[in-house]
Design a protein around this motif. Structure first.
Motif, short mmCIF file in Angstrom:
data_model
loop_
_atom_site.label_atom_id
_atom_site.label_comp_id
_atom_site.label_asym_id
_atom_site.label_seq_id
_atom_site.Cartn_x
_atom_site.Cartn_y
_atom_site.Cartn_z
N MET A 110 -71.55 56.24 51.32
CA MET A 110 -72.59 55.35 50.79
C MET A 110 -73.82 55.17 51.67
N GLY A 111 -73.97 55.95 52.71
CA GLY A 111 -75.20 55.90 53.50
C GLY A 111 -75.49 54.55 54.10
N ASN A 112 -76.77 54.18 54.14
CA ASN A 112 -77.19 52.97 54.85
C ASN A 112 -76.79 51.67 54.17
N ILE A 113 -76.30 51.73 52.93
CA ILE A 113 -75.86 50.50 52.28
C ILE A 113 -74.37 50.26 52.50
N SER A 114 -73.73 51.09 53.33
CA SER A 114 -72.32 50.94 53.64
C SER A 114 -72.05 49.53 54.18
N SER A 115 -70.95 48.94 53.73
CA SER A 115 -70.65 47.55 54.05
C SER A 115 -69.28 47.38 54.70
N PRO A 116 -69.21 46.74 55.87
CA PRO A 116 -67.91 46.45 56.49
C PRO A 116 -66.98 45.68 55.56
N LYS A 117 -67.55 44.79 54.74
CA LYS A 117 -66.73 44.01 53.82
C LYS A 117 -66.02 44.91 52.82
N LEU A 118 -66.74 45.88 52.26
CA LEU A 118 -66.12 46.81 51.32
C LEU A 118 -65.14 47.73 52.03
N GLY A 131 -70.54 55.94 33.34
CA GLY A 131 -70.34 55.72 31.91
C GLY A 131 -69.01 55.11 31.54
N ILE A 132 -68.01 55.16 32.43
CA ILE A 132 -66.71 54.56 32.09
C ILE A 132 -66.50 53.21 32.75
N ILE A 133 -67.44 52.79 33.59
CA ILE A 133 -67.29 51.50 34.28
C ILE A 133 -67.58 50.36 33.31
N GLN A 134 -66.63 49.45 33.17
CA GLN A 134 -66.76 48.35 32.21
C GLN A 134 -66.66 46.97 32.85
N ASP A 135 -66.28 46.90 34.14
CA ASP A 135 -66.06 45.60 34.74
C ASP A 135 -66.31 45.64 36.24
N LEU A 136 -66.20 44.49 36.89
CA LEU A 136 -66.43 44.35 38.32
C LEU A 136 -65.20 43.71 38.96
N PRO A 137 -64.12 44.47 39.13
CA PRO A 137 -62.88 43.91 39.67
C PRO A 137 -62.94 43.75 41.18
N THR A 138 -61.94 43.09 41.73
CA THR A 138 -61.77 43.14 43.18
C THR A 138 -61.28 44.54 43.54
N VAL A 139 -61.46 44.91 44.78
CA VAL A 139 -61.01 46.23 45.23
C VAL A 139 -59.50 46.37 45.07
N THR A 140 -58.77 45.33 45.41
CA THR A 140 -57.31 45.39 45.28
C THR A 140 -56.89 45.62 43.84
N THR A 141 -57.50 44.88 42.91
CA THR A 141 -57.18 45.05 41.49
C THR A 141 -57.52 46.46 41.03
N LEU A 142 -58.66 46.97 41.44
CA LEU A 142 -59.08 48.32 41.06
C LEU A 142 -58.07 49.35 41.53
N ILE A 143 -57.71 49.32 42.79
CA ILE A 143 -56.81 50.33 43.35
C ILE A 143 -55.42 50.23 42.73
N GLU A 144 -54.89 49.02 42.61
CA GLU A 144 -53.55 48.87 42.04
C GLU A 144 -53.51 49.27 40.57
N THR A 145 -54.57 48.94 39.83
CA THR A 145 -54.64 49.35 38.43
C THR A 145 -54.72 50.87 38.31
N MET A 146 -55.52 51.48 39.18
CA MET A 146 -55.61 52.95 39.17
C MET A 146 -54.27 53.59 39.43
N MET A 147 -53.54 53.09 40.40
CA MET A 147 -52.24 53.67 40.73
C MET A 147 -51.28 53.52 39.55
N ASP A 148 -51.26 52.33 38.93
CA ASP A 148 -50.37 52.11 37.78
C ASP A 148 -50.75 53.01 36.61
#
Length: 325
Positions: free
Chosen positions: A19-27, A285-302
């Protein structure tokens, strides 16, 4: 355990792009804490700026994370790699240049090396140079990309066949279906950038996030074909103006100036679509929401597991139906 997870000491085979210069320690910390591998992107930042982000990330997570160094983009490559050594960053991702010049030194300090490539030829060279992991990136991906314009779906199986180290699929992955598809193609995991932008932890301008949520399948555009420096971004007044100037014959120097991190920050961090740009992959084009990172990763794995289970079940059922009793 998944081979990639074993090599990188992570729980899930999901890597965050730089993500270049917008990289975030929080993310970065959020991704690592959720079981993936967060990545600090050095972009064009100075060593002092990068060091500040390394220290901030280490205060937020005890899990492994990576430092992405774009070799031909950042003039401080050697200094940045020394920072990784000094601060004991466990993984370094090398992109936009020849990674083989630096792998031996990083290995001497027990740092795993990921090489980002866009062709079979470069993947083979990276493995021969000692890379522990290969990220094979299709041109569906956001930001700076290869002018070869190979798609992820065609690139991954060819790279997997050509090398023996774990291969990560990048470009066009944003959910569990994409992860499952990458695994079916032989990849050991996926790298995502755009999808992680659209999460609660990523501190970019809300306009950027909303543009990703609202995006259609044709919301991104390629810049730089006329000068041989390809970049994928969201459509906007700024990018339309730049494309128009490309059509008139823009100079390389002018193009580089107008796609510099200065204008990236204006778009991504300030939400200024008239004065700057926002990187985005076609996956918007497939992004529909703004989840937490944990929710995103766990949902992807499931979801990936369900996709793979259905595939195995359908294969079994079809083979049974084909049996002549």
């Amino acid at each position: 355990m998944n081979q990639l997870c074993s090599v990188l000491a992570i729980k899930y085979p999901i890597i965050q792009g730089g993500m270049g210069n917008i990289s975030s320690p929080k993310l970065v910390a959020a991704v690592s804490n959720a079981g993936g591998l967060g990545t600090i992107g050095c972009g064009t930042m100075t060593p002092a700026e990068v060091e500040e982000r390394i220290v901030a990330t280490q205060q937020l997570t005890q899990k492994p994370f990576a430092l992405n160094v774009p070799i031909n983009v950042n003039p401080y490559t050697k200094e940045l790699l020394q920072l990784a050594i000094t601060h004991k960053v466990p993984v370094v991702s090398l992109s936009a240049g020849n990674p083989t010049l630096y792998i031996e030194k990083l290995h001497a300090h027990h740092i795993r090396v990921i090489a980002v490539v866009a062709s079979v030829k470069h993947a083979i060279k990276a493995e021969q140079g000692g890379a522990d992991v290969i990220v094979a990136e299709g041109y569906e991906a956001a930001g700076i990309n290869s002018d070869l314009e190979l798609t992820t779906f065609t690139l991954i199986p060819q790279v997997v066949d050509a090398v023996s180290v774990p291969v990560i699929a990048a470009g066009g992955v944003g959910d569990g279906r994409g992860l499952a598809a990458a695994l079916m193609l032989g990849a050991a995991g996926v790298q995502m950038g755009t999808r992680f932008i659209a999460t609660q932890e990523m501190p970019v301008h809300q306009t950027y996030k909303q543009r990703l949520v609202d995006a259609t399948d044709v919301e991104t555009v390629i810049l730089g074909r006329s000068v041989g420096q390809v970049r994928r971004v969201l459509c906007s007044p700024f990018t339309s103006s730049l494309l128009a100037d490309e059509g008139k014959g823009i100079t390389l120097a002018d193009y580089q100036e107008r796609t510099s991190e200065t204008y990236h920050i204006k778009g991504a961090m300030e939400g200024n679509e008239q004065g700057g740009f926002m990187n985005s992959g076609q996956i918007a084009g497939i992004i529909q929401d703004l989840p937490t990172v944990t929710t995103l990763i766990e949902t992807m794995m499931d979801d990936a597991q369900q996709c793979l289970n259905r595939t195995l079940l359908n294969t079994f059922q079809n083979s049974v139906r084909g049996v002549q009793l």
